[in-house]
Design an enzyme around this catalytic site. Structure first.
Site, PDB file in Angstrom:
ATOM      1  N   GLU A 323       0.885  -1.323   0.083  1.00  0.00           N
ATOM      2  CA  GLU A 323      -0.048  -0.230   0.160  1.00  0.00           C
ATOM      3  C   GLU A 323       0.835   1.366   0.171  1.00  0.00           C
ATOM      4  OE1 GLU A 323      -3.441   2.161   3.028  1.00  0.00           O
ATOM      5  OE2 GLU A 323      -2.013   0.482   3.576  1.00  0.00           O
ATOM      6  N   HIS A 324       1.752   1.174   0.921  1.00  0.00           N
ATOM      7  CA  HIS A 324       2.653   2.507   1.059  1.00  0.00           C
ATOM      8  C   HIS A 324       4.119   1.755   0.779  1.00  0.00           C
ATOM      9  CE1 HIS A 324      -0.533   3.421   3.689  1.00  0.00           C
ATOM     10  NE2 HIS A 324      -0.420   4.609   3.194  1.00  0.00           N
ATOM     11  N   HIS A 416     -27.202  -6.247 -36.830  1.00  0.00           N
ATOM     12  CA  HIS A 416     -25.968  -5.242 -36.756  1.00  0.00           C
ATOM     13  C   HIS A 416     -25.649  -4.810 -38.344  1.00  0.00           C
ATOM     14  CE1 HIS A 416     -25.821  -6.351 -32.659  1.00  0.00           C
ATOM     15  NE2 HIS A 416     -24.522  -5.408 -32.596  1.00  0.00           N
TER      16      HIS A 416
END
EC number: 1.1.1.23
Length: 439
Positions: A323-324, A416
């Site tokens: 995280e850090h 389509h």
């Protein structure tokens, strides 16, 4: 903290060492949260009042915090605190303002215009936990990007009584609605709406196991609300060489360890001397902490890893994906291009994680538990949505038609194909009509 020599471990041992403890929510939490959510959905405000009295021991006169109460809270706050919060607000605003996306408009081929436009999420909800200490920093990290993104309504919920600091920052961020509601009932109220609480489209913010489970449940219900990111324990990994200050490293490790007993802290270094010095410094500094017991529990499952080089340190960090990530080396910026997985990176001796947690300008809401491989730190984009636009001229469609028709035929999608050919046929007929008129 355990000290491990990386090269002495087998491949399987290395994998095991870097595995995080499993996050398990007991069936009792899941069932309790489901019950809370159902109560709020069925009973609205009355259910919220009852649950607030049950879980918080408070019978508020009103769910909503009035503007007068917010102003009174602002008046009670010290000038020192206001100055600090304003400085943090300024820095965080500058960084997030710089994240504003530029519109995209491209002519992919003659007569075919494609655009991408960014719009704010209409209504967002911010959850701010209660507890022994207020978290105005979290209000800043959530409220500022919501404000800059231009979200049309921002709702904040926090358990009663809401701290003056939180109410002051809510005022700074021009948050529209503030409610005395905590826990899973707050998440449910924002996700589904009540007579008082506005239903929101997306919910942000941390919380305990019940809040986390409530966010999971409402995000899995199409009638509920989206959420910011998966939750997990706080964590930090430090890469340090022999030039690093062991006291700085110890302080950084402990600043993360004091978050909770499940926090993960890791040092990776090519220097056995630094590893030993950090272990000693951690023990010295631990005794000075008011949350020593919590930090010590976290350190029980944390690691000091001695690698054979900085290159190996980087590989370990990339595999772990913290995280850090703090880089305290002689030339930290040289490692930056090599770092793949981290929520937020702190370069150099004078970039403590605390700076990012509060006021450097980056956001402290970050992916954890290995989610850095696919998730990013919170930012302006999380409070926005992208829409694409295409506009084709008649000639543009003529030029693109063969490609679309061929691909639609290959996929067996006749309608389509027909949506294109019916227009081409109409254009051909118009051309014939023009020729007849001109003859």
């Amino acid at each position: 903290m355990k000290t491990l020599v990386w090269q002495s471990l087998s491949d399987s041992q290395q994998d095991t060492v870097l595995q995080r403890p499993a996050i398990t929510e007991g069936a009792n939490i899941t069932a309790a949260v489901t019950s809370v959510i159902n109560t709020v959905k069925q009973e609205g405000d009355a259910g919220v009042f009852a649950l607030t009295e049950k879980f918080d021991g408070v019978k508020p006169d009103s769910i909503r915090v009035s503007n007068a109460e917010i102003e009174a809270a602002s008046d009670r706050l010290s000038e020192e605190m206001k100055t600090a919060l304003k400085q943090a607000y300024s820095n965080i605003s500058k960084f997030h303002q710089a994240q504003k996306p530029q519109p995209v408009k491209v002519e992919t081929q003659p007569g075919v215009i494609c655009e991408q436009i960014t719009m704010p999420i209409n209504k967002v909800g911010l959850y701010i936990p209660g507890g022994s200490a207020p978290l105005p920093s979290t209000v800043l990290m959530l409220g500022i990007p919501a404000q800059i993104a231009g979200c049309h309504k921002v709702v904040l919920c926090s358990p009663p009584p809401i701290a003056d600091e939180i109410l002051y920052v809510a005022k700074l961020c021009k948050i529209d609605e503030v409610y005395n509601i905590g826990g899973a009932q707050a998440v449910a109220a924002m996700a589904y709406g009540t007579e008082s609480v506005s239903k929101v489209d997306k919910i942000f913010g941390p919380g305990n196991a019940y809040v986390t489970e409530a966010k999971r449940q409402v995000s899995n219900d199409f009638r509920g609300a989206a959420i910011d990111m998966p939750a997990g324990p706080s964590e930090v990994l430090v890469i340090a060489d022999e030039s690093a200050d062991p006291d700085f490293i110890a302080a950084d490790l402990l600043s993360q360890a004091e978050h909770g007993p499940d926090s993960q802290v890791v040092l990776v270094t090519p220097s056995p001397i630094i590893a030993d010095q950090v272990a000693d410094a951690v023990e010295r500094q631990l005794k000075e902490l008011s949350r020593e017991d919590i930090a010590r529990q976290a350190l029980g499952s944390s690691l000091l890893i001695v690698a054979d080089s900085l290159t190996q340190c980087v590989s370990i960090s990339n595999f772990y994906g913290p995280e850090h990530l703090i880089v305290q080396t002689k030339n930290p910026r040289e490692l930056l291009p090599l770092l793949d997985n981290a929520g937020s990176i702190f370069l150099g001796d004078y970039s403590p994680e605390s700076a990012g947690d509060y006021a450097s300008g980056t956001n402290h809401v970050l992916p954890t538990y290995g989610y850095t491989r696919t998730y990013s730190s919170l930012g302006l984009a999380d409070f926005s949505k992208r829409m694409t636009v295409q506009e084709l001229t008649a000639d543009g469609l003529k030029g693109l038609a063969p490609t679309v028709v061929t691909m639609a035929e290959a996929e067996g999608l006749d309608a389509h194909k027909r949506a294109v050919t019916i227009r081409i046929e109409k254009l051909a007929q118009l051309d014939v009509n023009k020729q007849e008129v001109n003859q």
